[in-house]
Write an enzyme that holds these catalytic residues in place. Structure first.
Site, PDB file in Angstrom:
ATOM      1  N   GLU A 100      -7.132  11.931  -2.359  1.00  0.00           N
ATOM      2  CA  GLU A 100      -6.832  10.614  -2.923  1.00  0.00           C
ATOM      3  C   GLU A 100      -8.086   9.801  -3.197  1.00  0.00           C
ATOM      4  O   GLU A 100      -8.992   9.739  -2.356  1.00  0.00           O
ATOM      5  CB  GLU A 100      -5.924   9.827  -1.966  1.00  0.00           C
ATOM      6  CG  GLU A 100      -4.585  10.503  -1.742  1.00  0.00           C
ATOM      7  CD  GLU A 100      -3.553   9.601  -1.054  1.00  0.00           C
ATOM      8  OE1 GLU A 100      -2.355   9.839  -1.255  1.00  0.00           O
ATOM      9  OE2 GLU A 100      -3.947   8.670  -0.328  1.00  0.00           O
ATOM     10  N   ARG A 153      -0.756  18.321   2.948  1.00  0.00           N
ATOM     11  CA  ARG A 153       0.670  18.691   2.879  1.00  0.00           C
ATOM     12  C   ARG A 153       1.184  18.456   1.464  1.00  0.00           C
ATOM     13  O   ARG A 153       0.462  17.957   0.612  1.00  0.00           O
ATOM     14  CB  ARG A 153       1.455  17.806   3.843  1.00  0.00           C
ATOM     15  CG  ARG A 153       1.193  16.335   3.539  1.00  0.00           C
ATOM     16  CD  ARG A 153       2.135  15.379   4.184  1.00  0.00           C
ATOM     17  NE  ARG A 153       1.664  14.011   4.094  1.00  0.00           N
ATOM     18  CZ  ARG A 153       1.851  13.198   3.067  1.00  0.00           C
ATOM     19  NH1 ARG A 153       2.517  13.613   2.008  1.00  0.00           N
ATOM     20  NH2 ARG A 153       1.383  11.969   3.067  1.00  0.00           N
ATOM     21  N   HIS A 212       0.812  -1.223   0.000  1.00  0.00           N
ATOM     22  CA  HIS A 212       0.000   0.000   0.000  1.00  0.00           C
ATOM     23  C   HIS A 212       0.843   1.269   0.000  1.00  0.00           C
ATOM     24  O   HIS A 212       0.375   2.342   0.375  1.00  0.00           O
ATOM     25  CB  HIS A 212      -0.967   0.031   1.194  1.00  0.00           C
ATOM     26  CG  HIS A 212      -1.820  -1.181   1.307  1.00  0.00           C
ATOM     27  ND1 HIS A 212      -2.657  -1.582   0.293  1.00  0.00           N
ATOM     28  CD2 HIS A 212      -1.957  -2.089   2.290  1.00  0.00           C
ATOM     29  CE1 HIS A 212      -3.269  -2.696   0.664  1.00  0.00           C
ATOM     30  NE2 HIS A 212      -2.859  -3.032   1.860  1.00  0.00           N
ATOM     31  N   GLU A 225      -8.823   9.288   1.140  1.00  0.00           N
ATOM     32  CA  GLU A 225      -8.293  10.175   2.183  1.00  0.00           C
ATOM     33  C   GLU A 225      -7.753  11.468   1.567  1.00  0.00           C
ATOM     34  O   GLU A 225      -7.607  11.573   0.344  1.00  0.00           O
ATOM     35  CB  GLU A 225      -7.195   9.489   2.997  1.00  0.00           C
ATOM     36  CG  GLU A 225      -5.912   9.240   2.228  1.00  0.00           C
ATOM     37  CD  GLU A 225      -4.690   9.090   3.152  1.00  0.00           C
ATOM     38  OE1 GLU A 225      -4.748   9.451   4.338  1.00  0.00           O
ATOM     39  OE2 GLU A 225      -3.646   8.636   2.653  1.00  0.00           O
TER      40      GLU A 225
END
Ligand code: ADP
Length: 447
Positions: free
Chosen positions: A275, A291, A235, A287
């Site tokens: 995302e 940043r 992942h 999510e």
């Protein structure tokens, strides 16, 4: 604009941020642990402060030390980079309380998006399509069984405080849900100090597609297109490209517009990445990262924009430097993450780089703090550099990448370069036909 920026990070990203500051005429302060005294980000900074011993918890994550470094040097802003304290709402708050600007979004937005359950609720409220899942945290095995049954197997149990692919467990049938639930909770508690978990439908053939956004904090927001980060191991992203070989202009504009409208509604400030998993023509939010991302350079290559300069401008109170209609995409870009790891076992390979020869030429960028004679310390992430190539077409990009990988010489340690050389010989990669499970399957079937 700021006079002096302290960069609360290390390695290639600390250097990347310094470069943007220097171009804007901003003085830079590097911080470092005792293990990083010889690092390039320290050598090239205008000033440097040692903030503690090698262990991150005592140096790069040590808020009192970082505050003291701001105080001693008179820095008026802090750029957190990625990782470390970049998504720590408390750090942002403490800095603001001390009159130092945190280069990033508000602490409230960091907090909301840092909790994946709250982030999904927020996304839903902002009309972003989300991956089907439980409404909130799952407290008991009975609840987990019920929700999984309703959703139908396979399901994925994820940590609310998750990150770096940890605390995630797949349950493919009712027989495996109990074990998955317990392991995910235990892992989440150990990694994040928080055992809250939730359940999502496990998508079997999605691509990971993320949208880069920028907001001015006052209600204006734009998107800079997508990055396809489907090539993953455990992942975690390994290789990224922009644009995605799976999206057409219509799909890009559709998801880009949904995301920038949402960011504008929430008055998001600075850079962010939303995302998604993308399967059968549909996007599902997983999510948001509040940043700068490791893979931001591929967006820079196809848009011609410097994302760190844009972050600095916005943090200093300036408006966005361009409107959505001014954003144009040119060509294709690919990034390979060069890790100091064995290319097959992925065992970290710290130690001295005895020879270092990075590739060059048209459309080639190497972001790295490594150099000949540099000793990679064993305490941190194994990313030692990023090879980024840009070309007029995806095919040109792939040809350039092959050439660059054969030119890149790093002696003394193991790196992931041979793995990329191998992958570039694969037809699926050449055709852009891969999903988030492709690399794991490949590694399991090729010795
Ligand atoms: P982290 O914050 O730990 O990186 P993410 O939620 O961003 O976790 O997910 C990381 C990766 O895990 C994704 O890119 C994808 O490969 C996989 N993943 C996450 N959610 C799902 C899901 N519902 N179905 C299938 N794979 C998933």
């Amino acid at each position: 604009m700021f006079d002096k920026v302290l960069i609360a990070n290390r390695g290639e990203i600390a250097l990347r941020i310094q470069r943007a500051c220097k171009e804007l005429g901003i003085a830079t302060v590097a911080v470092h642990s005792t293990a990083d005294a010889d690092a390039m980000h320290v050598r090239l900074a205008d000033e440097s402060v040692c903030i503690g011993p090698p262990r991150s918890s005592e140096s790069y994550l040590n808020i009192p030390s970082l505050l003291a470094a701001c105080e001693i040097t008179g820095a008026d802003a802090v750029h957190p980079g990625y990782g470390f304290l970049s998504e720590n709402a408390r750090f942002a708050e403490i800095l603001e309380d001390h009159g130092v600007t945190f280069i990033g979004p508000t602490s409230e937005h960091i907090r909301t998006m840092g909790d994946k359950i709250a982030a999904k609720e927020t996304a839903r409220r902002l009309d972003i399509p989300v991956v089907p899942g439980s409404d909130g945290a799952i407290e008991s095995i009975e609840d987990a069984e019920r929700v999984a049954q309703e959703m139908s197997y396979p399901v994925l149990i994820k940590a609310a405080a998750g990150g770096g692919g940890r605390g995630m467990k797949v349950a493919s049938s009712p027989e495996s849900i109990e074990e998955a639930f317990i392991t995910a909770r235990t892992e989440a508690k150990a990694a994040f100090g928080d055992d809250a978990v939730y359940i999502e439908k496990y998508l079997e053939k999605p691509r990971h597609i993320e949208i880069q956004v920028f907001g001015d904090g006052r209600g204006k927001a734009i998107h800079l297109g997508e990055r396809d980060c489907s090539l993953q191991r455990r992942h975690q992203k390994v290789f990224e490209e922009a644009p995605s070989p799976a999206l057409n202009a219509e799909a890009r504009a559709r998801i880009g517009s949904i995301v920038s409208k949402a960011m504008s509604k929430m008055k998001y400030r600075g850079a962010g990445t939303v995302e998604f998993l993308y399967e059968n023509g549909e996007f599902f939010f997983i999510e948001m990262n509040t940043r700068l991302q490791v893979e931001h350079p591929i967006t820079e290559m196809i848009t011609g924009l410097d994302l760190v300069i844009e972050q600095l401008r916005i943090a200093s109170g300036a408006p966005l430097s361009l409107k959505q209609e001014d954003v144009t995409f040119s060509g294709h870009a690919i990034e390979c993450r060069i890790n100091a790891e064995h290319p097959r076992t992925f065992r970290p390979s710290p130690g001295e780089i005895t020879y270092w020869h990075p590739p060059g030429g048209l459309g080639v960028r190497v972001d790295s703090g490594a150099y000949q004679g540099y000793r990679i310390p064993p305490y941190y992430d194994s990313l030692i550099g990023k090879l980024i190539v840009h070309g007029k077409t995806r095919n040109e990009c792939l040809m350039r990448l092959r050439r660059c990988l054969s030119e890149f010489v790093i002696d003394g340690i193991e790196t992931t370069i041979p793995l990329f050389q191998e992958l570039l010989g694969e037809q699926d990669i050449a055709n852009g036909l891969y999903d988030i499970h492709w690399l794991e399957n490949y590694l399991a079937t090729h010795d």
